[in-house]
Write a protein that holds these residues in place. Structure first.
Motif, PDB file in Angstrom:
ATOM      1  N   CYS A   1     -17.928 -15.511 -11.878  1.00 48.39           N
ATOM      2  CA  CYS A   1     -16.921 -14.469 -12.059  1.00 48.39           C
ATOM      3  C   CYS A   1     -15.949 -14.388 -10.872  1.00 48.39           C
TER       4      CYS A   1
ATOM      5  N   TYR B   1     -21.621  -3.779 -16.515  1.00 49.08           N
ATOM      6  CA  TYR B   1     -21.236  -2.703 -17.420  1.00 49.08           C
ATOM      7  C   TYR B   1     -21.896  -2.856 -18.794  1.00 49.08           C
TER       8      TYR B   1
ATOM      9  N   CYS C   1     -19.758  -7.397  -9.451  1.00 47.07           N
ATOM     10  CA  CYS C   1     -18.641  -6.492  -9.718  1.00 47.07           C
ATOM     11  C   CYS C   1     -19.014  -5.505 -10.835  1.00 47.07           C
ATOM     12  N   ASP C   2     -18.261  -4.441 -10.950  1.00 45.37           N
ATOM     13  CA  ASP C   2     -18.567  -3.394 -11.924  1.00 45.37           C
ATOM     14  C   ASP C   2     -18.465  -3.894 -13.363  1.00 45.37           C
ATOM     15  N   GLU C   3     -17.555  -4.838 -13.603  1.00 44.45           N
ATOM     16  CA  GLU C   3     -17.396  -5.373 -14.966  1.00 44.45           C
ATOM     17  C   GLU C   3     -18.620  -6.171 -15.402  1.00 44.45           C
ATOM     18  N   CYS C   4     -19.233  -6.897 -14.452  1.00 46.92           N
ATOM     19  CA  CYS C   4     -20.413  -7.703 -14.783  1.00 46.92           C
ATOM     20  C   CYS C   4     -21.678  -6.865 -14.906  1.00 46.92           C
TER      21      CYS C   4
ATOM     22  N   CYS D   1     -18.104 -11.945  -6.767  1.00 43.78           N
ATOM     23  CA  CYS D   1     -19.210 -11.759  -7.703  1.00 43.78           C
ATOM     24  C   CYS D   1     -19.751 -13.107  -8.206  1.00 43.78           C
TER      25      CYS D   1
ATOM     26  N   LYS E   1     -14.965 -11.955  -8.954  1.00 46.34           N
ATOM     27  CA  LYS E   1     -14.158 -10.760  -8.698  1.00 46.34           C
ATOM     28  C   LYS E   1     -14.754 -10.012  -7.508  1.00 46.34           C
TER      29      LYS E   1
END
Length: 115
Positions: free
Chosen positions: A14, A54, A49-52, A88, A16
């Motif tokens: 990722c 979520y 990261c927050d997206e991974c 990330c 990020k």
């Protein structure tokens, strides 16, 4: 070439900006460094990261996406080379080996066993 896992050149990470979420590893990947697959001298805690982290991905394995049982660490070597600062480390694509396995199973008609 820093965006790829060591033994699988087609896997993409990722990369990020990591958040506060701590990366997890499943039983199969437990004890591995997420960058180089080393099993020795775990040093720095992995942050994703927050997206991974979520929704359904929360608490999942950073490497394979299985159910996370332990915290993920970078090994001492990757920490010294500052590979823990690259962003990330979550793998975001399946990779050729996993895709081939899926179609191979489909071709021969293997059904997943019901535990």
């Amino acid at each position: 070439a820093s965006t790829m896992a060591k033994h699988h050149p087609d896997l993409i990470m990722c990369r990020k900006m990591p958040g506060i979420a701590i990366g997890r590893l499943c039983e199969k990947c437990d004890g591995k460094c997420v960058i180089c697959d080393s099993h020795v001298r775990p040093a720095t805690l992995v942050r994703v990261c927050d997206e991974c982290n979520y929704g359904t991905n929360e608490g999942r394995c950073v490497i394979c996406g299985g159910v996370g049982v332990s915290d993920a660490y970078y090994c001492k070597g990757c920490t010294l080379l500052e590979k823990d600062r690259d962003g990330c480390p979550k793998i975001i694509n399946l990779g050729a080996a996993r895709t081939d396995l899926f179609y191979e199973r489909k071709k021969y008609g293997f059904k997943p066993r019901d535990g």
